[in-house]
Write an enzyme that holds these catalytic residues in place. Sequence first.
Site, short mmCIF file in Angstrom:
data_model
loop_
_atom_site.label_atom_id
_atom_site.label_comp_id
_atom_site.label_asym_id
_atom_site.label_seq_id
_atom_site.Cartn_x
_atom_site.Cartn_y
_atom_site.Cartn_z
CE LYS A 1 20.80 -9.05 11.75
NZ LYS A 1 22.08 -9.72 11.99
CE1 TYR B 1 29.28 0.00 14.09
CE2 TYR B 1 27.06 0.57 13.35
CZ TYR B 1 28.05 -0.37 13.55
OH TYR B 1 27.82 -1.69 13.23
CB CYS C 1 27.36 -13.99 8.31
SG CYS C 1 27.20 -12.68 9.52
CE LYS D 1 21.69 -5.42 12.99
NZ LYS D 1 22.64 -6.50 12.98
C1 PBG Z 1 25.73 -10.38 11.65
C2 PBG Z 1 25.39 -8.96 11.92
C3 PBG Z 1 25.01 -7.95 11.02
C4 PBG Z 1 24.89 -6.79 11.77
C5 PBG Z 1 25.16 -7.12 13.09
N1 PBG Z 1 25.44 -8.47 13.17
C6 PBG Z 1 24.84 -7.99 9.55
C7 PBG Z 1 23.81 -8.83 8.93
O1 PBG Z 1 22.97 -9.46 9.57
O2 PBG Z 1 23.87 -8.90 7.69
C8 PBG Z 1 24.55 -5.43 11.22
C9 PBG Z 1 25.13 -4.29 11.98
C10 PBG Z 1 25.16 -3.00 11.23
O3 PBG Z 1 24.71 -2.88 10.09
O4 PBG Z 1 25.67 -2.04 11.83
N2 PBG Z 1 24.65 -11.21 11.43
ZN ZN Z 2 25.21 -13.20 10.51
#
Ligand code: PBG
Ligand code: ZN
Length: 322
Positions: free
Chosen positions: A193, A311, A120, A246
Site C-alpha cells: 500500500k 466502487y 485512522c 493499492k
Molecule cells: C485506511 C484506508 C484508506 C483506504 C483504505 N483503507 C485510506 C488511507 O490509507 O489513507 C483508501 C481507500 C480508497 O481511497 O478508496 N487506512
Molecule cells: Zn488507516
Amino acid sequence: MNIRPRRTRKTAISRNMVAETRLNKDMFVYPYFVTHGKGIVHPIKAMPGISHFSIDTLIEDVRKGLQHGINKVLLFGVGEEKTEDGSSSHSHHSIVPQAVSALKKEFGDALYVITDVCVCAYTSHGHCGILEEGYVNNDKSVDLLCKMALSHAQAGADMVAPSDMMDGRIGAIRETLDDHGFVNTGIMSYSVKFASAYYGPFREAADSSPQSGDRKAYQMDPRNGNETIREALLDEDEGADILMVKPALAYLDIIRRVKDATLLPLACYNVSGEYSMVKAAASQGLIDEQRIVMENMTAFARAGCDIIITYHARDIVEKGWL
Ligand code: PBG
Ligand code: ZN
C-alpha cells in the site's frame, strides 16, 4: 508465408475466442461505508454514486447487489467516537461489528463479509496507529489492530483486511485469531500500500485524514519496486490468505511483479481517487464511462489481479457491462 495477426481480430466471435483476459463477476468486491443511525443513505460528494449507509439501508442495498451477483463486500466504519488511543476501533458496540453481525444474520454464507482493519477513522489524530511524539509506534499499533481484527471476527466477519502498513501485523493478527479459535477467519493483507494522493476522496468519505503530517512513515514510497516484493513475501510468510496492491492504476507494474513473486491470490484496490476521476470526467462528457471502466478492469486482470476491489462494481454488474 503470410503472417497476419489481424486475422483473429476480424469478428467479435474470433476476438472473444482468443481473448487472453476474461473478467468475471466473482472477481469483484464492493466497498461500503457504514454509519450509526437509521434510514441513512447519505451521498458522499467526493465519490459520485457512493453513499454512507446505516445498517438498515445497508442490508437493503446489499440485497440489491446480491441479486446481481455482488456477493463480497468490504466494510468501513464511519462516525465512531475518536480518541487519542483509538479505543472505539475494537468496541463490540462500534458500527463495523454491529453491521457484520446484522449482515451475517440476514444473508449467512450467501454474503462474504470482509472488514477493513485500521484505526485512522477512530483516532483523534487520524493516524493509522498509536501516535507518540509525531511517530506512529509500530508494536503498540499492532496490539490495537489485533484487538480490532478480533472484534470483527467475533462479530462473524469472514475475512479481515488490515490496511495500516505496520510491520508484523499479519503474523500478530493471525496468531490472535487462532488463539481465540478463529482459525477459519481469513486475512486479506493490504501488503503493498503506497502513500498515495489517490486516497483523497476516501478520506472525506471516512473522515480519516491525518490531522498533522502524512502517512509516509508507514505507507510505501511510490518510487520503490523491490520493496513491494519484500512486503508481499513477508505477509505470505506471516499467514496472509490474499495479498493486495493499492492503488491500482498507477501501479500495474507492481501488480505484475507481485503476482510473479507469490502463489497467493492477488487483489488490487481501485481506490477512491481513481474512481472519482473517472466519474468526474464522465459527468462532463469527456470520456465514455463504460468503456473506460471496463478498460481499467481489464488492465487490472491482465496485470495479474484475481480480485478487484472497486466502487464501480455495482455499475458493472447492474448495467450489464461485463
Ligand atoms: C485506511 C484506508 C484508506 C483506504 C483504505 N483503507 C485510506 C488511507 O490509507 O489513507 C483508501 C481507500 C480508497 O481511497 O478508496 N487506512
Ligand atoms: Zn488507516
